[in-house]
Design an enzyme around this catalytic site. Structure first.
Site, PDB file in Angstrom:
ATOM      1  N   ARG A  72      -4.845   4.138  -3.624  1.00  0.00           N
ATOM      2  CA  ARG A  72      -4.076   3.539  -2.522  1.00  0.00           C
ATOM      3  C   ARG A  72      -3.161   4.595  -1.895  1.00  0.00           C
ATOM      4  O   ARG A  72      -2.605   5.428  -2.618  1.00  0.00           O
ATOM      5  CB  ARG A  72      -3.232   2.377  -3.050  1.00  0.00           C
ATOM      6  CG  ARG A  72      -4.032   1.138  -3.435  1.00  0.00           C
ATOM      7  CD  ARG A  72      -3.182   0.200  -4.260  1.00  0.00           C
ATOM      8  NE  ARG A  72      -3.830  -1.064  -4.563  1.00  0.00           N
ATOM      9  CZ  ARG A  72      -4.702  -1.258  -5.546  1.00  0.00           C
ATOM     10  NH1 ARG A  72      -5.062  -0.256  -6.324  1.00  0.00           N
ATOM     11  NH2 ARG A  72      -5.228  -2.450  -5.752  1.00  0.00           N
ATOM     12  N   HIS A  75       1.587   2.769  -3.428  1.00  0.00           N
ATOM     13  CA  HIS A  75       1.395   1.805  -4.528  1.00  0.00           C
ATOM     14  C   HIS A  75       0.144   2.143  -5.344  1.00  0.00           C
ATOM     15  O   HIS A  75      -0.563   1.258  -5.823  1.00  0.00           O
ATOM     16  CB  HIS A  75       1.286   0.375  -4.010  1.00  0.00           C
ATOM     17  CG  HIS A  75       2.527  -0.134  -3.335  1.00  0.00           C
ATOM     18  ND1 HIS A  75       3.477  -0.868  -3.984  1.00  0.00           N
ATOM     19  CD2 HIS A  75       2.971  -0.005  -2.060  1.00  0.00           C
ATOM     20  CE1 HIS A  75       4.457  -1.175  -3.142  1.00  0.00           C
ATOM     21  NE2 HIS A  75       4.177  -0.659  -1.968  1.00  0.00           N
ATOM     22  N   ARG A 112      -0.393  -7.831  -9.229  1.00  0.00           N
ATOM     23  CA  ARG A 112      -0.386  -6.381  -9.468  1.00  0.00           C
ATOM     24  C   ARG A 112       1.010  -5.845  -9.167  1.00  0.00           C
ATOM     25  O   ARG A 112       1.547  -6.063  -8.082  1.00  0.00           O
ATOM     26  CB  ARG A 112      -1.435  -5.673  -8.605  1.00  0.00           C
ATOM     27  CG  ARG A 112      -1.542  -4.179  -8.890  1.00  0.00           C
ATOM     28  CD  ARG A 112      -2.693  -3.530  -8.123  1.00  0.00           C
ATOM     29  NE  ARG A 112      -2.758  -2.105  -8.366  1.00  0.00           N
ATOM     30  CZ  ARG A 112      -2.067  -1.186  -7.672  1.00  0.00           C
ATOM     31  NH1 ARG A 112      -1.289  -1.556  -6.678  1.00  0.00           N
ATOM     32  NH2 ARG A 112      -2.177   0.088  -7.974  1.00  0.00           N
ATOM     33  N   ASN A 148       7.963  -6.909  -2.918  1.00  0.00           N
ATOM     34  CA  ASN A 148       8.554  -5.817  -3.703  1.00  0.00           C
ATOM     35  C   ASN A 148       9.628  -6.385  -4.626  1.00  0.00           C
ATOM     36  O   ASN A 148      10.000  -7.549  -4.506  1.00  0.00           O
ATOM     37  CB  ASN A 148       9.202  -4.788  -2.769  1.00  0.00           C
ATOM     38  CG  ASN A 148       8.190  -3.835  -2.139  1.00  0.00           C
ATOM     39  OD1 ASN A 148       7.066  -3.704  -2.607  1.00  0.00           O
ATOM     40  ND2 ASN A 148       8.596  -3.176  -1.078  1.00  0.00           N
ATOM     41  N   ARG A 358       2.132  -4.662   9.195  1.00  0.00           N
ATOM     42  CA  ARG A 358       1.442  -4.789   7.911  1.00  0.00           C
ATOM     43  C   ARG A 358       0.182  -5.634   8.063  1.00  0.00           C
ATOM     44  O   ARG A 358      -0.802  -5.419   7.354  1.00  0.00           O
ATOM     45  CB  ARG A 358       2.360  -5.431   6.869  1.00  0.00           C
ATOM     46  CG  ARG A 358       3.537  -4.570   6.460  1.00  0.00           C
ATOM     47  CD  ARG A 358       4.397  -5.297   5.439  1.00  0.00           C
ATOM     48  NE  ARG A 358       3.765  -5.367   4.144  1.00  0.00           N
ATOM     49  CZ  ARG A 358       4.061  -6.268   3.199  1.00  0.00           C
ATOM     50  NH1 ARG A 358       4.975  -7.179   3.426  1.00  0.00           N
ATOM     51  NH2 ARG A 358       3.434  -6.269   2.045  1.00  0.00           N
ATOM     52  N   TYR A 362      -3.347  -3.522   5.918  1.00  0.00           N
ATOM     53  CA  TYR A 362      -3.903  -3.750   4.575  1.00  0.00           C
ATOM     54  C   TYR A 362      -5.418  -3.854   4.557  1.00  0.00           C
ATOM     55  O   TYR A 362      -6.081  -3.281   3.697  1.00  0.00           O
ATOM     56  CB  TYR A 362      -3.236  -4.969   3.925  1.00  0.00           C
ATOM     57  CG  TYR A 362      -1.801  -4.672   3.529  1.00  0.00           C
ATOM     58  CD1 TYR A 362      -0.830  -4.416   4.496  1.00  0.00           C
ATOM     59  CD2 TYR A 362      -1.418  -4.586   2.200  1.00  0.00           C
ATOM     60  CE1 TYR A 362       0.477  -4.106   4.160  1.00  0.00           C
ATOM     61  CE2 TYR A 362      -0.116  -4.277   1.847  1.00  0.00           C
ATOM     62  CZ  TYR A 362       0.832  -4.035   2.824  1.00  0.00           C
ATOM     63  OH  TYR A 362       2.114  -3.720   2.487  1.00  0.00           O
ATOM     64  N   ARG A 369     -10.871   2.754   1.348  1.00  0.00           N
ATOM     65  CA  ARG A 369     -10.638   2.752  -0.106  1.00  0.00           C
ATOM     66  C   ARG A 369     -11.795   2.071  -0.845  1.00  0.00           C
ATOM     67  O   ARG A 369     -12.238   2.531  -1.891  1.00  0.00           O
ATOM     68  CB  ARG A 369      -9.327   2.032  -0.415  1.00  0.00           C
ATOM     69  CG  ARG A 369      -8.755   2.375  -1.768  1.00  0.00           C
ATOM     70  CD  ARG A 369      -7.388   1.771  -1.929  1.00  0.00           C
ATOM     71  NE  ARG A 369      -7.429   0.356  -2.178  1.00  0.00           N
ATOM     72  CZ  ARG A 369      -7.667  -0.186  -3.360  1.00  0.00           C
ATOM     73  NH1 ARG A 369      -7.897   0.577  -4.402  1.00  0.00           N
ATOM     74  NH2 ARG A 369      -7.685  -1.485  -3.505  1.00  0.00           N
TER      75      ARG A 369
HETATM   76 FE1  HDE Z   1       2.756  -2.101   1.934  1.00  0.00          FE
HETATM   77  N1  HDE Z   1       0.950  -1.162   1.971  1.00  0.00           N
HETATM   78  N2  HDE Z   1       3.114  -1.472   3.797  1.00  0.00           N
HETATM   79  N3  HDE Z   1       4.623  -2.912   1.868  1.00  0.00           N
HETATM   80  N4  HDE Z   1       2.437  -2.710   0.087  1.00  0.00           N
HETATM   81  C1  HDE Z   1       0.080  -1.085   0.963  1.00  0.00           C
HETATM   82  O1  HDE Z   1      -2.188  -1.443   1.187  1.00  0.00           O
HETATM   83  C2  HDE Z   1       2.191  -1.003   4.651  1.00  0.00           C
HETATM   84  C3  HDE Z   1       5.562  -2.879   2.853  1.00  0.00           C
HETATM   85  C4  HDE Z   1       3.217  -3.545  -0.660  1.00  0.00           C
HETATM   86  O2  HDE Z   1      -0.921  -3.858  -5.460  1.00  0.00           O
HETATM   87  C5  HDE Z   1      -1.216  -0.469   1.358  1.00  0.00           C
HETATM   88  O3  HDE Z   1      -3.911  -1.915  -0.155  1.00  0.00           O
HETATM   89  C6  HDE Z   1       2.755  -0.820   5.967  1.00  0.00           C
HETATM   90  C7  HDE Z   1       6.622  -3.801   2.588  1.00  0.00           C
HETATM   91  C8  HDE Z   1       2.649  -3.726  -1.960  1.00  0.00           C
HETATM   92  O4  HDE Z   1      -2.566  -3.401  -4.091  1.00  0.00           O
HETATM   93  C9  HDE Z   1      -1.028  -0.177   2.851  1.00  0.00           C
HETATM   94  C10 HDE Z   1       4.063  -1.197   5.858  1.00  0.00           C
HETATM   95  C11 HDE Z   1       6.296  -4.386   1.395  1.00  0.00           C
HETATM   96  C12 HDE Z   1       1.481  -2.974  -1.965  1.00  0.00           C
HETATM   97  C13 HDE Z   1       0.357  -0.693   3.095  1.00  0.00           C
HETATM   98  C14 HDE Z   1       4.286  -1.608   4.494  1.00  0.00           C
HETATM   99  C15 HDE Z   1       5.062  -3.814   0.962  1.00  0.00           C
HETATM  100  C16 HDE Z   1       1.369  -2.354  -0.682  1.00  0.00           C
HETATM  101  C17 HDE Z   1      -1.677   0.682   0.537  1.00  0.00           C
HETATM  102  C18 HDE Z   1       5.136  -1.177   6.907  1.00  0.00           C
HETATM  103  C19 HDE Z   1       7.092  -5.440   0.615  1.00  0.00           C
HETATM  104  C20 HDE Z   1       0.507  -2.800  -3.109  1.00  0.00           C
HETATM  105  C21 HDE Z   1      -2.910   0.198  -0.195  1.00  0.00           C
HETATM  106  C22 HDE Z   1       4.763  -1.825   8.102  1.00  0.00           C
HETATM  107  C23 HDE Z   1       7.223  -6.691   1.329  1.00  0.00           C
HETATM  108  C24 HDE Z   1      -0.505  -3.879  -3.150  1.00  0.00           C
HETATM  109  C25 HDE Z   1      -3.095  -1.151   0.233  1.00  0.00           C
HETATM  110  C26 HDE Z   1      -1.403  -3.700  -4.343  1.00  0.00           C
HETATM  111  C27 HDE Z   1       0.303  -1.547  -0.289  1.00  0.00           C
HETATM  112  C28 HDE Z   1       0.903  -0.686   4.321  1.00  0.00           C
HETATM  113  C29 HDE Z   1       5.557  -1.997   4.005  1.00  0.00           C
HETATM  114  C30 HDE Z   1       4.446  -4.187  -0.275  1.00  0.00           C
HETATM  115  C31 HDE Z   1      -1.222   1.265   3.299  1.00  0.00           C
HETATM  116  C32 HDE Z   1       2.020  -0.304   7.184  1.00  0.00           C
HETATM  117  C33 HDE Z   1       7.833  -4.099   3.472  1.00  0.00           C
HETATM  118  C34 HDE Z   1       3.216  -4.562  -3.101  1.00  0.00           C
HETATM  119  O5  HDE Z   1      -1.947  -0.888   3.629  1.00  0.00           O
END
Ligand code: HDE
Length: 706
Positions: A72, A75, A112, A148, A358, A362, A369
C-alpha cells in the site's frame, strides 16, 4: 473470557469455500497433477544441465518470482482479524441502514489496523497514526468505516495528501528514515502548513505509541450523513471505544520495543485472539441534526476539527468483537481492500473535501496494487450478496456471467438484472440542495487552525503534556535545518507559550517571548488571497476529558502480561498466589530466569522458565514481580540483566511488586517506595496497580538511566 460464536456467520461460511488445507493430501502441481519429486530438478544426467522441459521446476520458480504485489502507498504495515458487530441500540430514528437498525442482526466484520508511514516490514512501535479500518459484510452490501486512531487529520483538502505523504515517507534520495517522522522533509512541510497543528499535537502525544492495537480508540474522522426511511438526514461522527481502555507505552520504551520485537502489536493481537481473549470495542455515534450544521464555531466539514463530547455526547450503539485470526496473511490481511466509498443505504458522505478526495483514491490505488478491476472478487473483499451487474471481463475474472445481455436496458435478458426502487433497498444519493459557484479555494470557516490544538493540549494531564514537549523536542532535534525548527517553535507559540519555550530551550533556539505570526506556506508572497492565513478563535470548550488518556482508564488487568523474575530457590508459594490471582482477573504471567528449563523452587517443586533474561526484555511486559527465596535473590543479584530489567520497569513507570525478602535485590536497583510500587509482597495491591497501567508522575521526579 469472551465466548467464540458457535453460529457460522455468512462471511465465515463464504470464506470456507475458498479455504484449503493440505493436511493428509498429496502434493500436486497448479494443474492438479500429483507430484513424485519436489526436491530435484530434471537434469541431463546426474551432473548435467537442467532441462527446459522441467515443467515442475518452471512452475514452482515462476510462481515464486511473481508472489509479491506492491505494498500500500500508505498504511503498508498492518494486522488483521475477523469478528462480528452486534448492534445493541437501534438507530432507526436516524438511518435506514439494516445493520444499524436491526438489533437481531450480527454483522461479520474484517478489521485491519496499520501504521501509516512505514513499509510492510517496518516496526509496529513507530510514532505514527494508526489506521483502524473496518469492513462490515452487511446484508445490504459492504460498508467500510476506514478510520484512524486519531479523530482529526493533518490536512483539509485531498489535494495536499500526496504532498503530506511525500514529506513523511523516507527521503527520496537515500530512503532514510524508515517509519519515522523525525526528519527534515516532514517538519519542513508541517511547519509550512498551520492547518496541521491540531493533528501534530495528537501525533506528538502518546496516542501515537499505543500499548496495544486492542487498547486504542478508532474514529471515522470525517462528518458523515445518516438518512432515515423518510429521507431525513442528520450528521454523524463515528467512534470506536476499546473495552480495555486507551493506553500507551513510553517513547523510550517504544524505541526499544522496535528492536526487541518489531512485531509487538501484531503478536499481541494474534495471541489475544488465539487465547480466546477477544478484543472488543464499543461503537459510538455523535448525532448532529442537520439544522445544527452551523451551530459550532468550527466547520463540521473541516477534518482538522473534532466535535467535543461535552457539546455532543457519544451514544454507544453496539459492540465489535474480534474473534478469529486470518488463516492466511497474504490472502486476507494483504489483499483486503477498504474504501470510504463503500456505502449502504442510510449512510452518505458529507462535503468534507478530504473525504471527497478519498472516495476516488481507494479504488484507484487497488488497480495497481491488486492488478485490475476485479479485486472485489477476492474472497476477503467479496460481499455476502451475489453480485449482478453488467461489468464484465478484466484480469482474473472469477465470476462466470451467463447470458448474452451485458447491457441495460435490454430485452434479450428480460431486462435483468433489475434496478431496485428505494423501497426495495435501491441506493440513492442524498438529495442535498446545492446552489454555489464552482471555485478552487477554501472556505473561510476552515481557517482557524489553533483553537482545537489549544483544547487538546489543555485537556492533557501534566505528564501527558510533558510527553508532548519531549516528543517535539526529540523530533525537531532530528531536523538538520535550523529554520525549520524555528518555524515549528513559532507555530507552537500559538498553542501554548510554555510548550514553545520548553521546545525552544531543548533545541538551543531563542526562547520566544510572544506569540509568533504563522502564515500558510502555500501562499506566494506576491499574490493570492492573503485570507488563507490562520485566524484565531477560542477553543469550543476549555477542556475535554475524553481527549486525555489519563481520564479514560479501564482499571482492568485482563490480557496484561506480568514478568516474574525467578531462579533456582524461588518461593513457589508466591508464584502460585500471583498466578492464581492474576489469572482470575484475566492477566497472564511469564516466568523469566537466567536460563530456560525447570527451576527448582524453595520447596523443591518445579517451576518452568518461560523466557530468559537473554531472550526477552523488560519493555515487552506490563509489570514485574520479584518473589522471595533467599537463594533465588542471590542468583538474581549476580545477573546485571535482572537489575536492568527492574530499573527499566521503574523508568517506564510500571507497577512493580516484590516479596519482603527480595529487599537485597531491590536495594541494588533504582526502585524506591511510591505510587505503583509494593515491596511487601502484597499481591492484591500489585494487581490493582497494574490496572492503573502506568504511574507517569514517577518520571516527573527523577529519571532513571536504564
Ligand atoms: Fe487513506 N489511503 N487517504 N486515510 N487510509 C489509503 O488506500 C487517502 C485518510 C486510511 O488497512 C490508501 O488501499 C487519501 C484519512 C486507512 O487497507 C490510499 C487521503 C483517513 C487506510 C489512501 C487519505 C485514512 C488508508 C493506500 C486524503 C482516516 C488503510 C492503500 C484525501 C479517516 C486501509 C489503500 C487498509 C489507506 C488515500 C486520508 C485512513 C492511497 C487520498 C483522513 C485506515 O488510497
Amino acid at each position: 473470557m469472551a465466548k467464540r460464536s458457535s453460529k457460522k456467520d455468512l462471511k465465515t461460511a463464504d470464506l470456507q469455500s475458498y479455504t484449503t488445507d493440505a493436511a493428509n493430501q498429496f502434493m500436486t502441481t497448479d494443474q492438479g497433477l500429483k507430484m513424485n519429486d519436489d526436491h530435484n530438478s530434471l537434469k541431463a544426467g546426474d551432473r548435467g544441465g537442467t532441462l527446459l522441459e522441467d515443467i515442475i521446476l518452471r512452475e514452482k520458480i515462476t510462481h515464486f518470482d511473481h508472489e509479491r504485489i506492491p505494498e500500500r502507498i500508505v498504511h503498508a504495515r498492518g494486522s488483521g482479524a475477523h469478528g462480528v458487530f452486534r448492534l445493541t441500540k437501534s438507530l432507526k430514528q436516524y438511518t435506514k441502514a439494516a445493520f444499524l437498525t436491526d438489533t437481531t442482526q450480527e454483522t461479520p466484520v474484517f478489521v485491519r489496523f496499520s501504521t501509516v508511514a512505514g513499509s510492510r516490514g517496518s516496526t509496529d512501535l513507530a510514532r505514527d497514526v494508526r489506521g483502524f479500518a473496518v469492513k462490515f459484510y452487511t446484508t445490504e452490501g459492504n460498508y467500510d468505516l476506514v478510520g484512524n486512531n486519531i479523530p482529526v487529520f493533518f490536512i483539509q483538502d485531498a489535494m495536499k495528501f500526496p504532498d503530506l505523504v511525500h514529506a513523511v515517507k523516507p527521503e527520496p534520495d537515500n530512503e532514510i528514515p524508515q517509519a519515522a517522522s523525525a526528519h527534515d522533509t516532514f517538519w519542513d512541510f508541517i511547519s509550512l502548513m498551520p492547518e496541521s497543528t491540531h493533528m501534530i499535537l495528537w501525533v506528538m502525544s502518546d496516542r501515537a505509541i499505543p500499548r496495544s492495537l486492542r487498547m486504542m480508540e478508532g474514529f471515522g474522522v470525517h462528518t458523515f450523513r445518516l438518512i432515515n426511511e423518510k429521507g431525513a438526514a442528520c450528521f454523524v461522527k463515528f467512534h470506536w471505544k476499546p473495552v480495555l481502555g486507551v493506553h500507551s507505552v513510553a517513547w523510550d520504551e517504544a524505541q526499544k520495543i522496535s528492536g526487541k520485537d518489531s512485531d509487538f502489536h501484531r503478536r499481541d493481537l494474534w495471541e489475544a485472539i488465539e487465547e480466546g481473549r477477544f478484543p472488543e470495542w464499543d461503537l459510538g455515534v455523535q448525532i448532529i441534526p442537520e439544522k445544527e450544521e452551523h451551530r459550532f464555531e468550527f466547520d463540521l466539514l473541516d477534518p482538522t476539527k473534532l466535535v467535543p463530547e461535552e457539546l455532543v455526547p457519544v451514544q454507544i450503539i453496539g459492540r465489535m468483537t474480534l474473534n478469529r485470526n486470518p488463516d492466511n496473511f497474504f490472502a486476507e490481511t494483504e489483499q483486503v481492500m477498504f474504501s470510504p466509498a463503500h456505502l449502504v443505504p442510510g449512510i452518505d458522505f458529507s462535503n468534507d473535501p478530504l473525504l471527497q478526495g478519498r472516495l476516488f483514491s481507494y479504488t484507484d490505488t487497488q488497480l495497481s496494487r491488486l492488478g485490475g478491476p476485479n479485486f472485489h472478487q477476492i474472497p476477503v473483499n467479496r460481499s455476502v450478496n451475489t453480485i449482478y451487474n453488467n461489468q464484465r471481463d478484466g484480469h482474473m475474472q472469477m465470476q462466470i456471467n451467463k447470458g448474452k445481455a451485458a447491457y441495460s436496458p435490454n430485452s434479450i435478458g428480460g431486462g435483468c438484472p433489475f434496478l431496485s426502487r428505494e423501497a426495495e433497498g435501491g441506493f440513492t444519493s442524498y438529495a442535498e440542495r446545492i446552489d454555489a459557484r464552482k471555485i478552487r479555494g477554501r472556505s473561510k470557516s476552515f481557517l482557524d487552525h489553533f483553537s482545537q490544538a489549544i483544547l487538546f493540549y489543555n485537556s492533557q494531564s501534566a505528564p501527558e503534556q510533558q510527553h508532548i514537549k519531549d516528543a517535539f523536542s526529540f523530533e525537531l532535534s532530528r531536523v538538520t535545518i535550523p529554520e525549520i525548527r524555528q518555524r515549528m517553535v513559532n507555530t507552537l507559540t500559538n498553542v501554548n507559550r510554555e510548550l514553545a519555550q520548553y521546545v525552544a530551550s531543548r533545541l538551543g533556539l531563542p526562547v520566544p517571548k510572544k506569540v509568533m505570526p504563522v502564515t500558510n506556506g502555500a501562499i506566494p508572497a506576491d499574490g493570492l488571497p492573503k485570507d488563507y492565513n490562520p485566524v484565531k478563535k477560542n477553543p469550543p470548550v476549555k477542556k475535554s476529558a475524553a481527549l486525555s488518556m489519563a481520564q479514560v482508564k479501564s482499571g482492568t488487568i485482563a490480557t496484561r502480561c506480568i514478568a516474574v523474575l525467578a531462579a533456582d530457590g524461588t518461593d513457589a508459594a508466591m508464584v502460585m498466589e500471583l498466578k492464581k490471582k492474576a489469572g482470575a482477573k484475566g492477566a497472564k504471567i511469564k516466568v523469566i530466569a537466567p536460563r530456560l528449563g525447570a527451576l527448582k523452587a524453595s520447596d523443591h517443586s518445579i517451576i518452568n522458565a518461560d523466557e530468559t533474561l537473554f531472550n526477552t526484555a523488560s519493555v515487552l511486559f506490563d509489570a514485574v514481580y520479584i518473589p522471595g527465596g533467599a537463594k533465588a535473590i542471590e542468583a538474581l543479584l549476580a545477573e546485571p540483566d535482572a537489575i536492568h530489567f527492574v530499573n527499566e520497569q521503574f523508568r517506564h513507570c510500571k507497577a512493580i511488586g516484590a516479596a519482603p525478602d527480595a529487599a537485597p535485590f531491590i536495594q541494588n536497583t533504582f526502585v524506591k517506595e511510591g505510587a505503583g510500587i509494593s515491596l511487601n509482597g502484597n499481591v492484591d495491591r500489585f494487581l490493582k496497580d497494574l490496572g492503573l497501567h502506568r504511574f507517569w508522575e514517577r518520571e516527573m521526579e527523577r529519571k532513571v538511566p536504564a
